[in-house]
Design a protein around this motif. Structure first.
Motif, PDB file in Angstrom:
ATOM      1  N   THR A 110       8.564   1.198 -29.339  1.00  9.44           N
ATOM      2  CA  THR A 110       9.450   0.165 -29.023  1.00  9.44           C
ATOM      3  C   THR A 110       8.443  -1.193 -28.863  1.00  9.44           C
ATOM      4  O   THR A 110       7.276  -0.993 -29.313  1.00  9.44           O
ATOM      5  CB  THR A 110       9.673   0.227 -27.444  1.00  9.44           C
ATOM      6  OG1 THR A 110       8.417   0.499 -26.708  1.00  9.44           O
ATOM      7  CG2 THR A 110      10.462   1.455 -27.109  1.00  9.44           C
ATOM      8  N   THR A 111       8.988  -2.203 -28.305  1.00  5.91           N
ATOM      9  CA  THR A 111       8.110  -3.504 -28.421  1.00  5.91           C
ATOM     10  C   THR A 111       7.297  -3.456 -27.115  1.00  5.91           C
ATOM     11  O   THR A 111       7.645  -2.636 -26.050  1.00  5.91           O
ATOM     12  CB  THR A 111       9.020  -4.783 -28.329  1.00  5.91           C
ATOM     13  OG1 THR A 111       9.684  -4.467 -26.866  1.00  5.91           O
ATOM     14  CG2 THR A 111      10.115  -4.906 -29.312  1.00  5.91           C
ATOM     15  N   ALA A 112       6.216  -4.174 -27.136  1.00  6.61           N
ATOM     16  CA  ALA A 112       5.130  -4.083 -26.204  1.00  6.61           C
ATOM     17  C   ALA A 112       5.802  -4.704 -25.017  1.00  6.61           C
ATOM     18  O   ALA A 112       5.613  -4.212 -23.788  1.00  6.61           O
ATOM     19  CB  ALA A 112       4.062  -5.280 -26.363  1.00  6.61           C
ATOM     20  N   ALA A 113       6.813  -5.628 -25.014  1.00  5.75           N
ATOM     21  CA  ALA A 113       7.538  -6.053 -23.744  1.00  5.75           C
ATOM     22  C   ALA A 113       8.443  -4.980 -23.300  1.00  5.75           C
ATOM     23  O   ALA A 113       8.318  -4.896 -22.043  1.00  5.75           O
ATOM     24  CB  ALA A 113       8.282  -7.211 -24.368  1.00  5.75           C
ATOM     25  N   THR A 114       9.124  -4.100 -24.172  1.00  6.17           N
ATOM     26  CA  THR A 114       9.731  -2.906 -23.475  1.00  6.17           C
ATOM     27  C   THR A 114       8.885  -1.983 -22.573  1.00  6.17           C
ATOM     28  O   THR A 114       8.979  -1.723 -21.560  1.00  6.17           O
ATOM     29  CB  THR A 114      10.377  -2.274 -24.644  1.00  6.17           C
ATOM     30  OG1 THR A 114      11.349  -3.155 -25.114  1.00  6.17           O
ATOM     31  CG2 THR A 114      11.247  -1.143 -24.001  1.00  6.17           C
ATOM     32  N   GLN A 139       7.762 -13.230 -30.778  1.00  4.44           N
ATOM     33  CA  GLN A 139       7.744 -12.270 -31.833  1.00  4.44           C
ATOM     34  C   GLN A 139       9.013 -11.950 -32.659  1.00  4.44           C
ATOM     35  O   GLN A 139       8.804 -11.200 -33.574  1.00  4.44           O
ATOM     36  CB  GLN A 139       7.147 -11.109 -31.466  1.00  4.44           C
ATOM     37  CG  GLN A 139       5.700 -11.275 -30.877  1.00  4.44           C
ATOM     38  CD  GLN A 139       5.130 -10.200 -30.136  1.00  4.44           C
ATOM     39  OE1 GLN A 139       5.838  -8.957 -30.059  1.00  4.44           O
ATOM     40  NE2 GLN A 139       3.726  -9.938 -29.891  1.00  4.44           N
ATOM     41  N   GLU A 148      16.296  -1.923 -26.355  1.00  4.71           N
ATOM     42  CA  GLU A 148      15.494  -0.766 -25.723  1.00  4.71           C
ATOM     43  C   GLU A 148      15.652  -0.650 -24.521  1.00  4.71           C
ATOM     44  O   GLU A 148      15.427   0.671 -23.825  1.00  4.71           O
ATOM     45  CB  GLU A 148      13.931  -1.033 -26.240  1.00  4.71           C
ATOM     46  CG  GLU A 148      13.600  -1.002 -27.889  1.00  4.71           C
ATOM     47  CD  GLU A 148      12.584  -1.551 -28.324  1.00  4.71           C
ATOM     48  OE1 GLU A 148      12.497  -1.749 -29.671  1.00  4.71           O
ATOM     49  OE2 GLU A 148      11.841  -2.126 -27.660  1.00  4.71           O
ATOM     50  N   ASP A 195      15.547  -6.407 -29.914  1.00  2.41           N
ATOM     51  CA  ASP A 195      15.099  -5.306 -29.711  1.00  2.41           C
ATOM     52  C   ASP A 195      14.834  -5.010 -28.262  1.00  2.41           C
ATOM     53  O   ASP A 195      15.041  -3.728 -27.668  1.00  2.41           O
ATOM     54  CB  ASP A 195      13.724  -5.192 -30.517  1.00  2.41           C
ATOM     55  CG  ASP A 195      13.994  -5.219 -32.089  1.00  2.41           C
ATOM     56  OD1 ASP A 195      14.907  -4.972 -32.341  1.00  2.41           O
ATOM     57  OD2 ASP A 195      13.039  -5.656 -32.641  1.00  2.41           O
ATOM     58  N   LEU A 196      14.072  -5.821 -27.611  1.00  2.00           N
ATOM     59  CA  LEU A 196      13.834  -5.700 -25.998  1.00  2.00           C
ATOM     60  C   LEU A 196      15.202  -5.516 -25.298  1.00  2.00           C
ATOM     61  O   LEU A 196      15.133  -4.341 -24.628  1.00  2.00           O
ATOM     62  CB  LEU A 196      13.257  -6.983 -25.653  1.00  2.00           C
ATOM     63  CG  LEU A 196      12.955  -6.990 -23.970  1.00  2.00           C
ATOM     64  CD1 LEU A 196      12.118  -5.891 -23.630  1.00  2.00           C
ATOM     65  CD2 LEU A 196      12.405  -8.289 -23.701  1.00  2.00           C
ATOM     66  N   ALA A 241       8.441 -11.567 -26.103  1.00  4.01           N
ATOM     67  CA  ALA A 241       9.327 -10.997 -27.351  1.00  4.01           C
ATOM     68  C   ALA A 241       9.862 -11.725 -28.229  1.00  4.01           C
ATOM     69  O   ALA A 241      10.116 -11.652 -29.464  1.00  4.01           O
ATOM     70  CB  ALA A 241      10.154 -10.134 -26.725  1.00  4.01           C
ATOM     71  N   GLU A 242      10.516 -12.909 -27.455  1.00 10.55           N
ATOM     72  CA  GLU A 242      11.412 -14.074 -28.242  1.00 10.55           C
ATOM     73  C   GLU A 242      10.309 -14.409 -29.410  1.00 10.55           C
ATOM     74  O   GLU A 242      10.700 -14.846 -30.655  1.00 10.55           O
ATOM     75  CB  GLU A 242      11.762 -15.139 -27.331  1.00 10.55           C
ATOM     76  CG  GLU A 242      12.798 -15.836 -28.230  1.00 10.55           C
ATOM     77  CD  GLU A 242      13.331 -16.958 -27.247  1.00 10.55           C
ATOM     78  OE1 GLU A 242      14.378 -17.351 -27.146  1.00 10.55           O
ATOM     79  OE2 GLU A 242      12.847 -17.321 -26.205  1.00 10.55           O
ATOM     80  N   ARG A 279      11.435 -10.598 -31.298  1.00 13.60           N
ATOM     81  CA  ARG A 279      11.817  -9.057 -31.020  1.00 13.60           C
ATOM     82  C   ARG A 279      12.719  -9.041 -29.827  1.00 13.60           C
ATOM     83  O   ARG A 279      12.990  -7.975 -29.089  1.00 13.60           O
ATOM     84  CB  ARG A 279      10.931  -8.543 -30.805  1.00 13.60           C
ATOM     85  CG  ARG A 279       9.752  -8.160 -32.034  1.00 13.60           C
ATOM     86  CD  ARG A 279      10.262  -7.477 -33.200  1.00 13.60           C
ATOM     87  NE  ARG A 279      10.622  -6.246 -32.849  1.00 13.60           N
ATOM     88  CZ  ARG A 279       9.786  -5.029 -32.643  1.00 13.60           C
ATOM     89  NH1 ARG A 279       8.340  -5.222 -33.072  1.00 13.60           N
ATOM     90  NH2 ARG A 279      10.321  -3.772 -32.362  1.00 13.60           N
TER      91      ARG A 279
END
Length: 271
Positions: free
Chosen positions: A161-165, A112, A121, A117-118, A109-110, A114
């Motif tokens: 949401t982010t893919a990581a979330t 990207q 979320e 956001d992670l 996420a970092e 994001r």
């Protein structure tokens, strides 16, 4: 973690950063989760890989042999390095692998840009779960297959949401590892925050804070604790006015509700 395991984890985390510099962090995290699931299932293997009576190279060779062909070579070699370290208990090895997996997902996420956001979320989904008993029931019901839970989480979060979330929430609902869903999400959020070397402050307020208020509060808390602070804002009409701030086990409660409660207690003691 206790002494020896804590030192081993610090070493493993440093090695992870080096490994992620040449890998896709999200994919690396996925495969570390696969290793974690294997170790959680196979108790004999987990104990063998953490047995301090066995030479470090023998433990590493066992890990490499078991994982060869199951995960990427880089992940296999990294896990072999992890089990070379000294772990006080077998469960501390698996706890470390879980935290390393979350760290890798957060690093994705970092990468990207994001990670903020992670963090947000994960916090907000935890609050949604707390507020909706039917949803929580569906996600924690042991009779519901993991695939069904992932389908539900995907329906709720995919594209929003982010893919990581999505990845971490799916993990939390399918492999809670003895924790409540809320606690698992809180743990994941903490690890994501630590990725940025900052604290998480849960702020309860009756009304939304504007940008100026958020900035002033963040600046004040960062100065007080000597580290960057990330705010998770929880709107709660029950506080009536003012705010409460919780960072770890420390709470700063400046709400009107708390003041009224203090007055009520003083009256009761004096009557």
């Amino acid at each position: 973690m206790i002494g020896a395991s804590r030192a081993s984890f610090v070493e493993a985390r440093e090695r992870l950063e080096a490994a992620l510099s040449a890998a896709d962090p999200a994919a690396f995290g996925d495969e570390l989760y696969a290793v974690l699931h294997l170790l959680d299932r196979e108790h004999v293997l987990r104990r063998a890989l953490s047995d301090p009576a066995q030479p470090a190279e023998r433990r590493a060779a066992l890990a490499a042999g078991v994982l060869d062909g199951r995960v990427a070579v880089a992940v296999r070699d990294f896990v072999a390095d992890v089990v070379r370290q000294r772990w006080a208990r077998s469960t501390e090895l698996t706890d470390a692998v879980e935290e390393l997996a979350v760290t890798a997902v957060a690093a994705g996420a970092e990468k990207q840009q994001r990670i903020d956001d992670l963090e947000d979320e994960l916090f907000r989904f935890g609050r949604i779960v707390e507020a909706q008993p039917e949803l929580r029931g569906a996600l924690v019901d042991r009779r519901v297959p993991g695939e069904r839970k992932v389908e539900l989480v995907t329906t709720l979060l995919e594209g929003k949401t982010t893919a990581a979330t999505l990845r971490l929430v799916s993990e939390a609902v399918t492999h809670p590892r003895g924790r409540s869903l809320e606690r698992a999400l809180e743990t994941y959020g903490r690890i994501a925050a630590e990725r940025r070397n900052r604290l998480v402050a849960v702020v309860r307020t009756a009304v939304e804070l504007d940008d100026r208020q958020r900035t002033r509060l963040t600046t004040a808390l960062s100065a007080q604790y000597g580290r960057d602070v990330h705010l998770n804002i929880e709107i709660d009409p029950a506080v009536l006015g003012g705010i409460s701030v919780q960072i770890g086990d420390e709470e700063i409660d400046g709400t009107i509700a708390r003041r009224l409660e203090d007055v009520r207690r003083r009256i009761e003691r004096s009557s």
